[in-house]
Structures are given as structure tokens and as C-alpha cells.
Scaffold this motif. Sequence first.
Motif, PDB file in Angstrom:
ATOM      1  N   GLY A   1      13.141 -47.936  -9.687  1.00 58.78           N
ATOM      2  CA  GLY A   1      13.203 -46.959 -10.772  1.00 58.78           C
ATOM      3  C   GLY A   1      14.460 -46.121 -10.793  1.00 58.78           C
ATOM      4  N   ALA A   2      15.393 -46.368  -9.871  1.00 56.18           N
ATOM      5  CA  ALA A   2      16.621 -45.565  -9.846  1.00 56.18           C
ATOM      6  C   ALA A   2      17.516 -45.933 -11.025  1.00 56.18           C
ATOM      7  N   SER A   3      18.115 -47.116 -10.968  1.00 53.19           N
ATOM      8  CA  SER A   3      18.910 -47.650 -12.077  1.00 53.19           C
ATOM      9  C   SER A   3      19.918 -46.654 -12.635  1.00 53.19           C
ATOM     10  N   GLY A   4      20.733 -46.085 -11.755  1.00 57.17           N
ATOM     11  CA  GLY A   4      21.794 -45.190 -12.206  1.00 57.17           C
ATOM     12  C   GLY A   4      21.276 -43.989 -12.972  1.00 57.17           C
ATOM     13  N   LEU A   5      21.800 -43.773 -14.166  1.00 57.58           N
ATOM     14  CA  LEU A   5      21.449 -42.595 -14.954  1.00 57.58           C
ATOM     15  C   LEU A   5      20.134 -42.742 -15.712  1.00 57.58           C
ATOM     16  N   VAL A   6      19.519 -43.922 -15.667  1.00 62.03           N
ATOM     17  CA  VAL A   6      18.212 -44.084 -16.325  1.00 62.03           C
ATOM     18  C   VAL A   6      17.205 -43.103 -15.743  1.00 62.03           C
ATOM     19  N   GLN A   7      17.254 -42.901 -14.429  1.00 60.39           N
ATOM     20  CA  GLN A   7      16.298 -42.003 -13.787  1.00 60.39           C
ATOM     21  C   GLN A   7      16.469 -40.552 -14.228  1.00 60.39           C
ATOM     22  N   ALA A   8      17.656 -40.205 -14.677  1.00 61.74           N
ATOM     23  CA  ALA A   8      17.902 -38.839 -15.131  1.00 61.74           C
ATOM     24  C   ALA A   8      17.463 -38.632 -16.573  1.00 61.74           C
ATOM     25  N   PHE A   9      17.699 -39.637 -17.425  1.00 55.20           N
ATOM     26  CA  PHE A   9      17.442 -39.463 -18.852  1.00 55.20           C
ATOM     27  C   PHE A   9      16.088 -40.007 -19.302  1.00 55.20           C
ATOM     28  N   TYR A  10      15.447 -40.802 -18.445  1.00 53.01           N
ATOM     29  CA  TYR A  10      14.098 -41.324 -18.734  1.00 53.01           C
ATOM     30  C   TYR A  10      13.251 -41.142 -17.477  1.00 53.01           C
ATOM     31  N   HIS A  11      13.219 -39.893 -17.034  1.00 49.32           N
ATOM     32  CA  HIS A  11      12.672 -39.605 -15.704  1.00 49.32           C
ATOM     33  C   HIS A  11      11.175 -39.850 -15.586  1.00 49.32           C
TER      34      HIS A  11
END
Length: 414
Positions: A345-355
Motif C-alpha cells: 500500500g505504499a506506492s510512493g505518493l499514492v499513500q499520501a493522496f489516497y491514504h
Amino acid sequence: MGVLAEKYEMLNTCNKCGFCHTACKTYKVDGAEPMVSRGRIQLIKAVVDGKIEPDADYEDAINSCLLCGECAVACPSGVSAKELVMAARRDLKLRKGVKPFAKSYALNTLANPHKLERAFKLFGGLGKNVLKKVDGMDYFRGVDIKGMNVARVPFLNQVPERILVAQPKHKVAFYVGCFLNFSLDDTANSVVKVLTKNDCEVIIPKDQVCCGLPQYAYGDFETAKVNARKTIDTFLAKDVEAIITACGSCAAMLKEDYLKLFADDASYLPKVKMFCAKVKEFSEYMAEIGVDESKFHNSAPVKVTYHDPCHMVRGIKVKTQPRQMLKSLPRVEYIEMFEADRCCGASGLVQAFYHEMATNITRQKAKNIQDSGAEVVATSCPACIMRLQGGINMAGGKQKVMHVADLMAKAYED
């Protein structure tokens, strides 16, 4: 011809069978057709055909993809939704730039080592002190930010550029990467320790920059190319047999994606190919040269499992080597967990914008770890380390997440 028009034939190879539904983690969380590979592909095709405009809903569908590559494994036609989504992100970047501003700012910061160092220093000082006083801020968007380490001194400032050994059998360069430099400096030191214990002279260029993966993943090829050229020129100037990285994501970018990034640059491509041929992920290289197990020391028995980073297991196809390294360690009981190659579930900035979506995906991974009975989770990607540790802590688990290099380095301790 536009970016997406070039992929039109590939878009048409999707036969809409729906096998990707069984593999796509974002679909399993959301349950909506635009959040699965088949749906994303049909949306991209509709944009190319002029049937829809790339609106906010379309951008969400494209930018929420984990790029984990699991759908391609399940696809009978072998359609690479990851490649198509990457093309769609490039198209969005060319149409609108990188949006929102927070994402653009993050990508620009990651691309510049001086800005990134200032950001880590700010977070490690003022930022963490503020967080300690705020209730409910133990975790931010699924990441254990209070527990996140910030190096007092970046790794590149801790070590000389050349680390000699008494009787060198190999000469390698170490591409450190951003998070090993500014956060997981102990892991970077572990990499050097294992390499030198196995008679490798290690060159560590001081003027390293981000590999360009974050920018490349969101379609900013221009910035990615600047950093890629800097990396290629810097490391090819060193007379080494291999370029080692201990980050699975960096390994995929350095080893494979640079070839795609410069595919249309005939004059520079030969240099790119020369560079890419030298890149080895840490455990891949150690398995290749063979580990000197006679220098291992007995330690306390420990049960260890392994999490496959997406960029390694489905990107550069490195799967057996980390397990080989772990199984070679004294008093390690290796346990294979269920769905070891499932995205964390990390996937770079995905975890920040689709937390919320990312947190749900991490929660399932944490359960698999808990069910394995292991005490330690080894992996080969800094982003996975932070994501997994946060997920385990949030679930009340006691497992410690460690890099493969850290476990190997411990086995060499007197």
C-alpha cells in the motif's frame, strides 16, 4: 501522435474479461469499476477516442493506481495496465502539469537533494517535537511518523567516498537513494558492512541525486531525465564492476526504466544501456558473488518472513535471492507468509493522496504478517519498511520490519 495514441493498440488488447478484478487491490477496497485495471483502460481509451474529457474523476482513477503490476500477472492477454496508466499520467502532465500543488511541491523537493535534506532536518527537529504534543498524530495517513527515523547526519556525510578492504575481490559503487541517505542511514551502513565483509571495495559518490522515479511515475519526464543523466554520468565515471542499490524501487528505475525514459535518445542510449547493465539490487548481487558464511556469528534464534516489494518481484524479477540470503543466516527460521508478494500500500505518493485506500491495503498485509508467526519482517525497500512498520504498529503487532542488509550485518557482528 499523442502519448496515449501511441498506446492505442495496447489499449485494444484488453478483452474486458475481468481477471484483473481478482488481483487489483484498489478495486478490492473501493469496489468501483474505475478503480480496477479494466475500468482504467476503458477510461483511457475513451479519452483517446474523444468520448470523455480527463476530469477530476478520471484523474483520481489514474493517480490512485498502485502501479504494483499484480493485474498483469492475472491477465490472460498479459496487458500491462501499469504501462498504460503511466502513459495516462504523462498525458495528464502534458495537459495540466502536476496537480495538486502539494504533489508538485513534493516531487520538486524529492528531485533536489538540498531541498530534501532541509525537509528532513525540519521534520526531524521542529516537526517531530510538534507531533509529540498533538494527540492522535502517532500516525499520519497510515505512516508511523513519530517512529520514523531521521538521520542526525546524512549517510553520504558519514562515510568517505572510497572504502577499501585488505584483499579486494570486487569493486562496486553504492547508489544510496534518498531514504537510506536521510532516514535509514543504519541500513546504508549495513549494506557497506556486508559488502566489505565479502571483499568488496566500495565507491560511494558524494554528489548523488534522486533516481527520478517519483517524477517519472507522475509523468514529469523532463525532471526525471535531468536526475537520470546526472546519475548515469556520475556512476559510469567510476571504474566498477557493478552499481549496487539497496532500494527495490530505485533498482527498477535504474535498471529498467532508464531504458524506457531514454528510448528516443539515440545518441545517449548506448551510455544508458552500459549503465543499466551494471545495476544490481543488493541481495541480487550478494547471491551472484556468494556470501562468505564462515564470517557469520551465532545470534539469538529468530523467526523471519519476507515481503516482496512490487518493483522487485514483478519489476526486475528478483524474488529468490533475498530469501536465499535470509536462509543462509545462522539461527534464522525462515517462514513464507501468505501473499508475500501482495502490495503493502505504499506506492510512493499514492499513500499520501489516497491514504484511506492505502491504509486498508496495508491492514490486510499486516494481518498476513501476524498470521505468519514471524517476529521479524525482512524486505528490500525503504518505503515498504516504513509502510509495513506503521501498519503493524497500528494493528497492535510486535513484529519489527528490517532490511535484508540489516539482518545480514547483524550476523557479521562479533
